[in-house]
Design a protein around this motif. Structure first.
Motif, PDB file in Angstrom:
ATOM      1  N   LEU A 281       0.846  -1.191   0.000  1.00  0.00           N
ATOM      2  CA  LEU A 281       0.000   0.000   0.000  1.00  0.00           C
ATOM      3  C   LEU A 281       0.882   1.241   0.000  1.00  0.00           C
ATOM      4  O   LEU A 281       1.876   1.310   0.725  1.00  0.00           O
ATOM      5  N   LEU A 282       0.494   2.224  -0.801  1.00  0.00           N
ATOM      6  CA  LEU A 282       1.172   3.509  -0.801  1.00  0.00           C
ATOM      7  C   LEU A 282       0.790   4.276   0.456  1.00  0.00           C
ATOM      8  O   LEU A 282      -0.204   3.959   1.116  1.00  0.00           O
ATOM      9  N   GLU A 283       1.558   5.299   0.764  1.00  0.00           N
ATOM     10  CA  GLU A 283       1.303   6.086   1.970  1.00  0.00           C
ATOM     11  C   GLU A 283      -0.120   6.658   1.976  1.00  0.00           C
ATOM     12  O   GLU A 283      -0.803   6.607   2.989  1.00  0.00           O
ATOM     13  N   ARG A 284      -0.575   7.171   0.838  1.00  0.00           N
ATOM     14  CA  ARG A 284      -1.929   7.750   0.786  1.00  0.00           C
ATOM     15  C   ARG A 284      -3.006   6.674   0.988  1.00  0.00           C
ATOM     16  O   ARG A 284      -4.058   6.922   1.547  1.00  0.00           O
ATOM     17  N   GLU A 285      -2.726   5.434   0.559  1.00  0.00           N
ATOM     18  CA  GLU A 285      -3.669   4.340   0.755  1.00  0.00           C
ATOM     19  C   GLU A 285      -3.724   3.933   2.233  1.00  0.00           C
ATOM     20  O   GLU A 285      -4.802   3.649   2.758  1.00  0.00           O
ATOM     21  N   ILE A 286      -2.582   3.930   2.892  1.00  0.00           N
ATOM     22  CA  ILE A 286      -2.553   3.634   4.327  1.00  0.00           C
ATOM     23  C   ILE A 286      -3.291   4.723   5.101  1.00  0.00           C
ATOM     24  O   ILE A 286      -4.065   4.435   6.014  1.00  0.00           O
ATOM     25  N   GLU A 287      -3.088   5.983   4.714  1.00  0.00           N
ATOM     26  CA  GLU A 287      -3.826   7.088   5.352  1.00  0.00           C
ATOM     27  C   GLU A 287      -5.321   6.931   5.136  1.00  0.00           C
ATOM     28  O   GLU A 287      -6.112   7.200   6.037  1.00  0.00           O
ATOM     29  N   ASP A 288      -5.712   6.472   3.956  1.00  0.00           N
ATOM     30  CA  ASP A 288      -7.124   6.231   3.654  1.00  0.00           C
ATOM     31  C   ASP A 288      -7.690   5.149   4.573  1.00  0.00           C
ATOM     32  O   ASP A 288      -8.796   5.292   5.113  1.00  0.00           O
ATOM     33  N   VAL A 289      -6.938   4.073   4.783  1.00  0.00           N
ATOM     34  CA  VAL A 289      -7.364   2.983   5.670  1.00  0.00           C
ATOM     35  C   VAL A 289      -7.520   3.500   7.103  1.00  0.00           C
ATOM     36  O   VAL A 289      -8.518   3.227   7.779  1.00  0.00           O
ATOM     37  N   LEU A 290      -6.538   4.270   7.567  1.00  0.00           N
ATOM     38  CA  LEU A 290      -6.589   4.798   8.937  1.00  0.00           C
ATOM     39  C   LEU A 290      -7.731   5.793   9.112  1.00  0.00           C
ATOM     40  O   LEU A 290      -8.410   5.794  10.142  1.00  0.00           O
ATOM     41  N   GLN A 291      -7.955   6.641   8.114  1.00  0.00           N
ATOM     42  CA  GLN A 291      -9.047   7.609   8.191  1.00  0.00           C
ATOM     43  C   GLN A 291     -10.397   6.888   8.210  1.00  0.00           C
ATOM     44  O   GLN A 291     -11.298   7.244   8.961  1.00  0.00           O
ATOM     45  N   ARG A 292     -10.514   5.848   7.409  1.00  0.00           N
ATOM     46  CA  ARG A 292     -11.754   5.048   7.367  1.00  0.00           C
ATOM     47  C   ARG A 292     -12.031   4.420   8.739  1.00  0.00           C
ATOM     48  O   ARG A 292     -13.153   4.441   9.222  1.00  0.00           O
ATOM     49  N   LEU A 293     -10.975   3.862   9.362  1.00  0.00           N
ATOM     50  CA  LEU A 293     -11.122   3.242  10.674  1.00  0.00           C
ATOM     51  C   LEU A 293     -11.520   4.287  11.712  1.00  0.00           C
ATOM     52  O   LEU A 293     -12.392   4.045  12.544  1.00  0.00           O
ATOM     53  N   GLN A 294     -10.901   5.453  11.670  1.00  0.00           N
ATOM     54  CA  GLN A 294     -11.217   6.507  12.632  1.00  0.00           C
ATOM     55  C   GLN A 294     -12.664   6.967  12.482  1.00  0.00           C
ATOM     56  O   GLN A 294     -13.347   7.200  13.468  1.00  0.00           O
ATOM     57  N   GLN A 295     -13.146   7.070  11.258  1.00  0.00           N
ATOM     58  CA  GLN A 295     -14.536   7.467  11.037  1.00  0.00           C
ATOM     59  C   GLN A 295     -15.498   6.427  11.597  1.00  0.00           C
ATOM     60  O   GLN A 295     -16.529   6.767  12.151  1.00  0.00           O
ATOM     61  N   GLU A 296     -15.161   5.147  11.469  1.00  0.00           N
ATOM     62  CA  GLU A 296     -16.005   4.087  12.027  1.00  0.00           C
ATOM     63  C   GLU A 296     -16.035   4.136  13.543  1.00  0.00           C
ATOM     64  O   GLU A 296     -17.039   3.841  14.165  1.00  0.00           O
ATOM     65  N   GLN A 297     -14.891   4.490  14.149  1.00  0.00           N
ATOM     66  CA  GLN A 297     -14.785   4.475  15.602  1.00  0.00           C
ATOM     67  C   GLN A 297     -15.300   5.749  16.246  1.00  0.00           C
ATOM     68  O   GLN A 297     -15.524   5.783  17.444  1.00  0.00           O
ATOM     69  N   THR A 298     -15.478   6.806  15.462  1.00  0.00           N
ATOM     70  CA  THR A 298     -15.971   8.055  16.013  1.00  0.00           C
ATOM     71  C   THR A 298     -17.464   7.909  16.294  1.00  0.00           C
ATOM     72  O   THR A 298     -18.242   7.615  15.405  1.00  0.00           O
ATOM     73  N   LEU A 299     -17.816   8.098  17.529  1.00  0.00           N
ATOM     74  CA  LEU A 299     -19.202   7.918  17.946  1.00  0.00           C
ATOM     75  C   LEU A 299     -19.832   9.271  18.223  1.00  0.00           C
ATOM     76  O   LEU A 299     -19.154  10.233  18.559  1.00  0.00           O
ATOM     77  N   SER A 300     -21.144   9.309  18.125  1.00  0.00           N
ATOM     78  CA  SER A 300     -21.850  10.540  18.475  1.00  0.00           C
ATOM     79  C   SER A 300     -21.795  10.736  19.992  1.00  0.00           C
ATOM     80  O   SER A 300     -21.643   9.782  20.739  1.00  0.00           O
ATOM     81  N   PRO A 301     -21.918  11.992  20.486  1.00  0.00           N
ATOM     82  CA  PRO A 301     -21.797  12.250  21.921  1.00  0.00           C
ATOM     83  C   PRO A 301     -22.758  11.449  22.782  1.00  0.00           C
ATOM     84  O   PRO A 301     -22.402  11.010  23.861  1.00  0.00           O
ATOM     85  N   GLU A 302     -23.980  11.198  22.295  1.00  0.00           N
ATOM     86  CA  GLU A 302     -24.915  10.446  23.123  1.00  0.00           C
ATOM     87  C   GLU A 302     -24.519   8.974  23.254  1.00  0.00           C
ATOM     88  O   GLU A 302     -24.898   8.308  24.200  1.00  0.00           O
TER      89      GLU A 302
END
Length: 153
Positions: free
Chosen positions: A52-73
């Motif tokens: 994976l290129l650096e931008r592809e790894i960043e894409d994977v990490l950003q995708r994971l972070q978006q999944e793990q980000t929960l709403s405040p409630e």
């Protein structure tokens, strides 16, 4: 006890296992990292690439972070207090379709194994058998100590 593997995502991927050293192709360790740890779908294009290129790894990490980000409630766990203002327990977090056990990384609803949760801090869910394994490997536990949550400790 198995020796620890060194898995490196990059261009190209690498792994310290014997199978990867024999033939530098995707081994089970690289697949586990991509599918379980980074939660890529089995048919995602990155799963089949040998690097994976650096931008592809960043894409994977950003995708994971978006999944793990929960709403405040979803993250606002306040302890239940009794009449004397003593903390009782935290409420169990609702189990979602994509929620995984933090220890084995298997989907909680797919495995249909008995589940427990962190009653003192975060309310997150864990397989009981995984929590037992976690507890068995805690070195500093005495006979009267409490097992710490693998997520919030």
């Amino acid at each position: 006890r198995c020796c620890p593997r060194q898995v490196v995502l990059g261009q190209p991927h690498s792994c310290s296992c014997a199978a990867f050293r024999r033939e530098p192709a995707l081994c089970k360790h690289l697949c586990w990292i991509l599918l379980k740890k980074y939660r890529l779908p089995r048919d995602h294009e990155y799963v089949f690439k040998k690097g994976l290129l650096e931008r592809e790894i960043e894409d994977v990490l950003q995708r994971l972070q978006q999944e793990q980000t929960l709403s405040p409630e979803q993250t606002a766990f306040s302890p239940t207090l009794n009449e004397e203002n003593e903390i009782l327990f935290i409420h169990q977090k609702e189990i979602g379709i994509d929620d995984v056990c933090p220890i084995c990384q298997e989907e909680l609803l797919k495995m249909m194994l008995p589940i427990t949760f962190c009653r003192y801090s975060c309310g997150n869910n864990v397989h009981i058998k995984c929590m037992k394994i976690w507890a068995d490997h805690q070195d500093e536990l005495g006979p009267d100590s409490v097992v710490k949550c693998p997520l919030c400790r």
